[in-house]
Design an enzyme around this catalytic site. Structure first.
Site, short mmCIF file in Angstrom:
data_model
loop_
_atom_site.label_atom_id
_atom_site.label_comp_id
_atom_site.label_asym_id
_atom_site.label_seq_id
_atom_site.Cartn_x
_atom_site.Cartn_y
_atom_site.Cartn_z
N HIS A 94 0.86 -1.29 0.07
CA HIS A 94 0.06 0.22 -0.03
C HIS A 94 0.93 1.36 -0.01
O HIS A 94 2.02 1.20 0.97
CB HIS A 94 -0.87 -0.12 1.17
CG HIS A 94 -2.29 -1.08 1.08
ND1 HIS A 94 -2.03 -2.25 0.76
CD2 HIS A 94 -3.20 -0.73 1.21
CE1 HIS A 94 -3.29 -2.56 0.78
NE2 HIS A 94 -4.02 -2.19 1.06
N LYS B 127 -13.78 5.61 6.07
CA LYS B 127 -14.15 6.52 5.06
C LYS B 127 -15.74 6.54 4.93
O LYS B 127 -16.19 7.60 4.52
CB LYS B 127 -13.41 6.33 3.89
CG LYS B 127 -13.37 7.54 2.67
CD LYS B 127 -12.52 7.26 1.58
CE LYS B 127 -12.90 6.22 0.58
NZ LYS B 127 -13.92 6.82 -0.51
#
Length: 869
Positions: A152, A527
């Site tokens: 990532h 999120k």
């Protein structure tokens, strides 16, 4: 003659840390003068000292104008050099702190104390709770921690810099040697100056975005330099502490997504999967060959002086028969030293696994790692039978532990695909499964046996995966990944539906030996609904899944998709493990290690062992839920559950009202943060946005979402909504009492509040306010900033009321001091970044020099805060 001894300190001192930071800062100053002159060092020092004074005096806006003017007076090259100076300082300060963590552990051990979160500490706490040796051995034999390295894109430190830090760490450790002479100290300083000079002349900003193959090499670097040595020592330490632990139990294992993660990354595919498998195999086999060669040199046992087990001699005869070419090549070499001769055949067989010897094409290699282990076990048994226990317990034992942990594959490589790609498979999907089948046919399923399904929203997503893998004859267990809050709520229903189907239940019980693996995502859920709501929904999903596993008599392995920052589920691993609801059986978990978290935890020898022990010790305590004071809880008290359910709902509503429902938010976010400029840093091979989403925020990945808010120091994703939820309770005596009771007695809530406290302490709304000048439109700008700043203040007040302290991090003075010492260096970088962002946007990105400086500011702030995404 008088002999003096240095007393062993019982209380670790921070004096060596201050010494190292001061020394590294002085050496950096020398390098700056050598490379750029006295003028730059003077400018950097003026900026730093003024920033420190402003921080300590709680300066007014007028007083801060002087610092702004000083920063604005720098021309482009000067800004770049100041950014590099501050950024390199943070790399050096981070290194000194990491070395000091290792030093503190050694001092505790010298004093006969069990360091916090160590295996020794966990065993002591379990024994103090009344758990006897037999039960302790059973618990230790049942735990399992699997750490999965991912690519990532949050790691801004380049591999060359990590290698330099390893060398500098060794030099700093030499300063602790009481016998170090003045000449030796001067040599250490010369070595440090060499490394700092190299780092100064190395551009921390990559010219081009790394390829997947670069990320594969980067991930393997940590195994080669650190983990091959440190990780097996953790399992050895646990066995020493817990006699009677099951022989075949392996409490620690590694996995990887690097090269196999196809979710939204068009650059991964069957070729990167094959490369990752083959490169890892070559790395570990080369390591084994080197160790076997060294072992052969060391074990010079003669058959004339020690009893030699018949089994060893029989195996040598088989070796000579099965490797006739090599037997002829070595002739009578080491005939009277059977262990050396045996190990020479072992070395050759390992080489034949990598590539058959063209001179002896008929010679065999090992068919699999079990055959290699059998030879090592045979040598071990023969040594013990011949009164060579000490020899067997030395380097041979270390090699056997390494082989048990890493096999021929190093880290099991997971495949990850999005559910939509399984319903409409492309040629890349089919080719990947065919590549998996080929590797499994050649080497077995140890290297790859898992397919993670991103975006799982129904049982049909798992069925589609089973059909495709079955058609390709790829033995991959489908692991659903539940990411959004809606999907987390649906997870229990979906898993019940799947387990009711004979094919899926047979896969779990037979092909996976009763192991049911399910992944929960922290990033997208946060999120989606904010930090507090995401944490509680993940907790609820895990608890329900554990009950389902118990009902179906299967073992649950929860795979935690955690990021490095609190906004993506990050935080101290030990506390996070104890905060989870009991799995079934308890003490087993799998979790991702991402980006900068990997280098920070596993970049130095010694520090890696400390962090690995922390994870395993957490799992060991979690294996006995409700029995160890301060450990994992068995149940949630009804009053606590009712409170957190209400808090999560309120926090989610507040978060969504700002982030998802306010039409002015996305334009504000894109102007207020450098989210669109993060791509300049070239930190990962994967695009920042999902390719199939038209709406900006839906398509934006969780990493740049968090990374961008960290850059402007507001860190909004990790706390927004929490003040709205917590403040009403914190404002009343009864509510405060409830919050404090939850904090004291419930590990989940304690970890949640502790991460909030740490994040709030790292945030700076004063610095974030400077980014407002980048936002156009006074009305929406002021309105949104008012909501954000007010929510931040409410969250701080509520957290302080919960932890019952006057200031943040009162209970963690070392962390508070570290943040306070860093701020005078970070604040100017933010001010420079604001100027660079304004110029970059005004030029439409056409000014390449400005873009490079902007990328340098992003890298520097990331290094300073040590939490990016």
């Amino acid at each position: 003659m008088t002999v003096t001894t240095t007393p062993t300190p019982t209380v670790p001192s921070d004096d060596p840390l201050r010494r190292d930071v001061r020394l590294l800062g002085e050496l950096l100053g020398r390098v700056i003068v050598e490379q750029c002159g006295e003028e730059l060092l003077a400018a950097e020092e003026r900026i730093r000292l003024l920033s420190r004074e402003l921080r300590s005096q709680h300066a007014t806006k007028t007083e801060r104008a002087e610092l702004h003017e000083l920063v604005e007076s720098l021309d482009g090259p000067q800004r770049g050099d100041v950014l590099r100076a501050f950024s390199l300082y943070f790399q050096l300060a981070n290194l000194a702190e990491q070395v000091h963590r290792i030093r503190r552990r050694r001092l505790h051990e010298h004093a006969g104390e069990a360091p916090r979160e160590s295996l020794a500490d966990a065993v002591q706490r379990l024994r103090a709770a009344g758990i006897d040796g037999e039960e302790l051995a059973r618990l230790a034999g049942g735990i399992r921690v699997e750490l999965v390295l991912t690519a990532h894109p949050t790691e801004s430190t380049r591999r060359g810099a990590l290698a330099a830090q390893l060398r500098m760490a060794d030099l700093l450790r030499r300063l602790d040697d009481h016998d170090l002479t003045p000449a030796g100290r001067a040599g250490v300083q010369r070595g440090l100056l060499e490394e700092i000079t190299t780092l100064w002349q190395t551009d921390e900003v990559r010219e081009v975005r790394p390829k997947v193959r670069d990320e594969i090499r980067h991930g393997l670097w940590f195994f080669d330099r650190v983990l091959f040595d440190d990780a097996p020592r953790v399992t050895a330490a646990l066995r020493d502490l817990v006699p009677g632990m099951a022989e075949g139990a392996e409490p620690l294992a590694f996995g990887s997504w690097i090269g196999g993660d196809q979710d939204g990354n068009p650059n991964t595919g069957p070729d990167t999967f094959t490369d990752a498998i083959s490169w890892a195999r070559r790395l570990v086999l080369d390591r084994y060959r080197s160790e076997v060669r060294e072992l052969a040199r060391a074990v010079s046992v003669s058959e004339r002086l020690a009893d030699i087990a018949p089994a060893l001699l029989e195996s040598l005869a088989r070796d000579e028969q099965e490797l006739p070419g090599y037997a002829a090549e070595i002739g009578e070499q080491n005939v009277g030293e059977p262990y050396r001769r045996k190990l020479s055949f072992v070395w050759r067989r390992l080489g034949n696994v990598l590539a058959p010897d063209p001179a002896n094409p008929g010679d065999d290699g090992y068919l699999d790692v079990d055959a290699f282990r059998a030879d090592l076990d045979l040598i071990d048994a023969a040594l013990r039978a011949g009164r060579g226990e000490r020899i067997a317990d030395g380097r041979l034992a270390a090699l056997r532990r390494r082989v048990a942990m890493y096999g021929f594959h190093v880290a099991k490589l997971d495949i990850r695909m999005h559910a939509r790609d399984l319903h409409e498979p492309t040629e890349r999907v089919h080719a990947t499964f065919e590549a998996v089948a080929e590797e499994q046919q050649r080497h077995g399923a140890a290297a790859a046996d898992t397919l993670v399904i991103s975006g799982t929203a129904s049982a049909d997503d798992v069925r589609a995966a089973m059909r495709l893998t079955s058609a390709a004859s790829a033995d991959l267990a489908p692991v659903p990944l539940f990411e959004t809050i809606e999907d987390l709520e649906a997870a229990p229903r979906i898993m019940r539906e799947l387990l009711a189907e004979p094919d899926y239940l047979e896969l779990v019980r037979t092909r996976r030996a009763g192991r049911l693996e399910v992944m929960v995502g922290y990033s997208d859920s946060a999120k989606d609904g904010g930090y507090l709501a995401a944490q509680w929904h993940v907790f609820g999903a895990q608890r329900a899944l554990a009950n389902i596993a118990r009902e179906h008599d299967v073992e649950l392995m929860v795979f935690h998709g955690r990021g490095g920052s609190a906004g993506r589920g990050g935080g101290p691993t030990h506390a996070a493990i104890l905060a989870q609801p009991p799995s079934w059986p308890p003490g087993r978990l799998k979790l991702t290690e991402q980006g900068e978290t990997i280098s920070f935890k596993y970049g130095l020898r010694g520090l890696a062992r400390r962090n690995l022990e922390s994870a395993v010790s957490g799992a060991l305590i979690a294996a006995a839920p409700g029995r160890v004071p301060g450990g994992a809880a068995l149940d949630v008290e009804p009053e606590h559950e009712a409170a957190i359910t209400q808090l999560a709902g309120q926090a989610e509503a507040a978060f969504r009202a700002l982030v998802h429902d306010d039409p002015a938010f996305v334009p504000f976010f894109r102007a207020f943060t450098p989210v669109d400029e993060l791509a300049l840093l070239n930190v990962g091979s994967r695009p920042a946005r999902r390719p199939d989403s038209a709406r900006y925020l839906e398509g934006l990945r969780a990493i740049p979402w968090v990374f961008s808010w960290t850059q402007n120091r507001s860190l909004l994703p990790a706390w927004y909504g929490c003040g709205t939820a917590l403040a009403p309770l914190a404002d009343t005596p009864e509510g405060r009492a409830l919050l404090r009771d939850m904090y004291e007695r419930w590990p989940f809530f304690r970890a949640l509040i502790s991460n909030l406290e740490m994040t709030l302490a790292k945030s700076s709304m004063e610095i974030a306010h400077t980014y407002l000048e980048l936002v156009e439109g006074d009305a929406d700008r002021d309105r949104l900033w008012g909501r954000i700043s007010t929510e931040h203040a409410h969250t701080v007040e509520a957290v302080l009321a919960t932890v019952d302290t006057p200031t943040l991090l009162d209970s963690q003075p070392a962390l508070r001091r570290s943040i306070q010492l860093r701020n005078p260096y970070v604040d100017p970088m933010n001010l420079i970044q604001v100027e660079l962002l304004a110029q970059h946007r005004a030029s439409g990105g056409a000014d390449e020099d400005n873009a490079r400086l902007l990328a340098r500011s992003i890298a520097g702030i990331a290094a300073a805060l040590r939490n990016t995404g």
